[in-house]
Design a protein around this motif. Sequence first.
Motif, PDB file in Angstrom:
ATOM      1  N   VAL A 243       2.018  -3.393   2.145  1.00 40.29           N
ATOM      2  CA  VAL A 243       0.736  -4.066   2.788  1.00 40.29           C
ATOM      3  C   VAL A 243       0.561  -5.480   2.125  1.00 40.29           C
ATOM      4  CG1 VAL A 243      -1.741  -3.872   2.200  1.00 40.29           C
ATOM      5  CG2 VAL A 243      -0.418  -1.702   2.814  1.00 40.29           C
ATOM      6  N   ILE A 247       0.364  -8.606   4.928  1.00 39.59           N
ATOM      7  CA  ILE A 247      -0.720  -9.687   4.900  1.00 39.59           C
ATOM      8  C   ILE A 247      -0.271 -10.888   4.711  1.00 39.59           C
ATOM      9  CG2 ILE A 247      -2.846 -10.413   3.585  1.00 39.59           C
ATOM     10  CD1 ILE A 247      -3.231  -7.621   2.723  1.00 39.59           C
ATOM     11  N   LEU A 250       1.238 -12.031   8.174  1.00 40.39           N
ATOM     12  CA  LEU A 250       0.189 -12.391   9.012  1.00 40.39           C
ATOM     13  C   LEU A 250      -0.542 -13.815   8.839  1.00 40.39           C
ATOM     14  CD1 LEU A 250      -1.486  -8.811   9.466  1.00 40.39           C
ATOM     15  CD2 LEU A 250      -0.083  -9.896  11.233  1.00 40.39           C
ATOM     16  N   GLY A 251      -0.709 -13.888   7.653  1.00 44.08           N
ATOM     17  CA  GLY A 251      -1.352 -15.419   7.372  1.00 44.08           C
ATOM     18  C   GLY A 251      -0.194 -16.368   7.597  1.00 44.08           C
ATOM     19  N   ILE A 308      -5.486 -14.152   7.171  1.00 47.64           N
ATOM     20  CA  ILE A 308      -5.175 -13.353   5.747  1.00 47.64           C
ATOM     21  C   ILE A 308      -6.388 -12.945   5.199  1.00 47.64           C
ATOM     22  CG2 ILE A 308      -5.082 -14.021   3.217  1.00 47.64           C
ATOM     23  CD1 ILE A 308      -2.800 -15.936   4.011  1.00 47.64           C
ATOM     24  N   ALA A 311      -6.835  -9.314   7.418  1.00 47.86           N
ATOM     25  CA  ALA A 311      -5.862  -8.334   6.918  1.00 47.86           C
ATOM     26  C   ALA A 311      -6.094  -7.905   5.400  1.00 47.86           C
ATOM     27  CB  ALA A 311      -4.359  -9.055   7.177  1.00 47.86           C
ATOM     28  N   ASN A 312      -6.783  -8.776   4.854  1.00 48.80           N
ATOM     29  CA  ASN A 312      -6.886  -8.347   3.575  1.00 48.80           C
ATOM     30  C   ASN A 312      -8.269  -7.350   3.619  1.00 48.80           C
ATOM     31  OD1 ASN A 312      -6.109  -8.764   0.424  1.00 48.80           O
ATOM     32  ND2 ASN A 312      -8.396  -9.091   0.326  1.00 48.80           N
ATOM     33  N   LYS A 313      -9.153  -7.501   4.284  1.00 49.60           N
ATOM     34  CA  LYS A 313     -10.399  -6.483   4.584  1.00 49.60           C
ATOM     35  C   LYS A 313      -9.793  -5.298   4.999  1.00 49.60           C
ATOM     36  CE  LYS A 313     -13.782  -9.346   3.212  1.00 49.60           C
ATOM     37  NZ  LYS A 313     -14.715  -8.928   2.342  1.00 49.60           N
ATOM     38  N   ALA A 315      -6.779  -3.837   4.588  1.00 52.36           N
ATOM     39  CA  ALA A 315      -6.245  -3.273   3.475  1.00 52.36           C
ATOM     40  C   ALA A 315      -7.062  -2.790   2.458  1.00 52.36           C
ATOM     41  CB  ALA A 315      -5.100  -4.571   2.673  1.00 52.36           C
ATOM     42  N   GLY A 322      -4.644  -5.195  -1.648  1.00 55.21           N
ATOM     43  CA  GLY A 322      -4.599  -6.620  -0.781  1.00 55.21           C
ATOM     44  C   GLY A 322      -3.973  -7.614  -1.876  1.00 55.21           C
TER      45      GLY A 322
END
Length: 327
Positions: A243, A247, A250-251, A308, A311-313, A315, A322
């Motif tokens: 994960v 993330i 994706l960033g 980022i 994606a962290n939210k 996760a 995350g």
Amino acid sequence: MTSPAGTGASKHVGKRAFSTSPGARVPFRGRLRRDWQLLLMTLPAIGLLIVFHYVPLLGNVIAFQDYSPYVGIADSPWVGMSNFQWLLLDDGFWDATLNTLSITAFQLVFYFPVPIALAILLDSVVRPRLRVFIQGIVYMPHFFSWVLVVTLFQQMFGGAGPLSQILRDHGHSGFDIMTDPDTFILLVTAETVWKDAGWGAIVFLAALAAIDQNLYEAAAVDGASRWRRMWHVTLPGLRPVIVLLLILRLGEALNVGFEQFFLQRDAVGRDAAEVLDTFVYWRTPLTGEWSYGAAAGLVKGVAGLILIVIANKVAHRFGEQGIYKRS
């Protein structure tokens, strides 16, 4: 006669009193005195980060100027959002963005799982010498330059390569994948897998080493097969690392690299190989449109930051930490 201090009472250290209760918070100055050696070790890295990352961020101001290196930042005229308006109306920018996102999405599916699978396979090798030998082989391409990687693929899969020659010798028409824009996305993904999959497996091997071996033994006692142990023990143990790296990937969705695409742009054409990094190069140093390139780079950075955070939210919603903890 004074009564002894109870549990959780403060103890005096020198002239300062620090609470010893388990949930107590150590004062900031106390943490400085406690961890000053570790903080001192991080100073060189912090200095490099500031000098080479944060100080150059100040140069993004030229994205809002009609910048000229001959007059400098202070004397360049301010144009506000004009560069961004020009950028968003440029068809070349959107074509490069679409190519970049397409390559990123394709590699997330066909490249991202490869280091995970490779790490699991390497971890299953019982003989230490054989494992070290295989690791050395799969790590080695990471240290090759992209010039060498592209040259090797050209020698193997180009029109004059051995595969084409074999096909011609057997009465078939040859092929040249190195100049075919329709298969370019497959080509760059194959090059990335060959070059970096072994190096990317290192972090997953470290995560595998941290999994409690008692879990495998307990699963084996319960009658779980090797595939069941991998599904219920190995993959859950790797999930936090997967994960986290997903993330971060994706960033960098808008940052697929420069040299690999720059070297092959002329062979397959601009429509197939133009990504944001090469777009900024062709539109900035070669034309002198410094503010335009800075605007493109700033848009790319802001978009990466937004990805980022999102994606962290996501996760956090799935129970993972995350890249930073929930408040």
